[in-house]
Design an enzyme around this catalytic site. Sequence first.
Site, PDB file in Angstrom:
ATOM      1  CD  GLU A 223      -2.728  -1.032  -0.261  1.00 58.23           C
ATOM      2  OE1 GLU A 223      -3.069   0.056  -0.756  1.00 58.23           O
ATOM      3  OE2 GLU A 223      -2.928  -2.116  -0.836  1.00 58.23           O
ATOM      4  CB  CYS A 233       4.386  -5.774 -10.180  1.00 56.85           C
ATOM      5  SG  CYS A 233       5.789  -6.449 -11.013  1.00 56.85           S
ATOM      6  CB  CYS A 257       9.870  -7.842  -9.117  1.00 52.90           C
ATOM      7  SG  CYS A 257       9.321  -6.450 -10.123  1.00 52.90           S
TER       8      CYS A 257
HETATM    9 ZN   LIG Z   1      -2.724  -2.854  -4.715  1.00 54.91          ZN
HETATM   10 ZN   LIG Z   2       7.284  -5.807  -9.369  1.00 52.86          ZN
END
Ligand SMILES: [Zn+2]
Ligand SMILES: [Zn+2]
Length: 306
Positions: A223, A233, A257
Amino acid sequence: MKFAALLMALLIAGCNADDRPAANAESTKDERIETLERKKRSVEKFFSPMTVKDGDWLDTQKEAGETFEEYVASDPTLPTAERRTIYIQPIGTFTQDQQRAISLTADYMRAFYNLPVKLNAAKPLGNVPKDKQRRIEYRNNLQVKTQYFLDDVLPKMLPKDAAALIAFTNYDLYPGDTWSFVFGQATFSERVSVWSLYQFSRPGQKTDFNQFLDRTLKVAMHETGHMFSMKHCTKYECLMSGTNHLAETDRRPLDNCPECMAKLAWAMKYDPVERYQKLSAFWTKNGRQDQARLMTNKATAVSGVK
Ligand SMILES: [Zn+2]
Ligand SMILES: [Zn+2]
């Protein structure tokens, strides 16, 4: 599935970053961006490509994802000298495990985002108006409508220097009468959000502390990423990927990531090596050697890139 779809719809409403006109990417391209583009490649091997199972977020929701370069070009909301502190506000009466998880969330947040994080003392729930609460008879639990927090409580307590105010409550939440419950909701224009710990470890359910902590950390970091305009993502199994249910949350890593790490490093002017070392130290201190080793390995991989 109807519930999942409804839940998802709400999370989308609560999770979407503002649509902003894209700035000219060329005009913002600088050496720091080019260096991070190289560094992000060095940690790709630590992440799995996104997989989508029945009922998952991306099974029911089309999202384009967002690369590091797209994020930089999107003119994201960044911390400023005046607004750079993240406040965590517990609201309710918490068990010892819940208090410990919230305190560790503040520690992890500092290492994760490189911003000042202030953990406020817990406040009582207060007097919830009759139309913003209900009791689920079969579970005998009081539920509080998210609007009570987002409209009545949190905007009034938002400090001037807050980049974000994240409230944790142990009360179960619901966003409207047709809903069973919701994990949480955010109002990005107000920089406030409320998240419930209730569904992460319901009374009578056996939940391991580490699992409970991981869920809490993932929600709080995710968040906060949205507060800085990071979109969901879709490239990797990533902390910034959308989730539709707890099993999906549990599957996700406790870190961004490569693409989302580069966004964060750029936004916070945070050296990735220093970040991984701090995250490793957090896990060492808390007895999670597997996570500590993973972060150290990432630090080693990035440190070789100039
Ligand atoms: Zn979200
Ligand atoms: Zn990501």
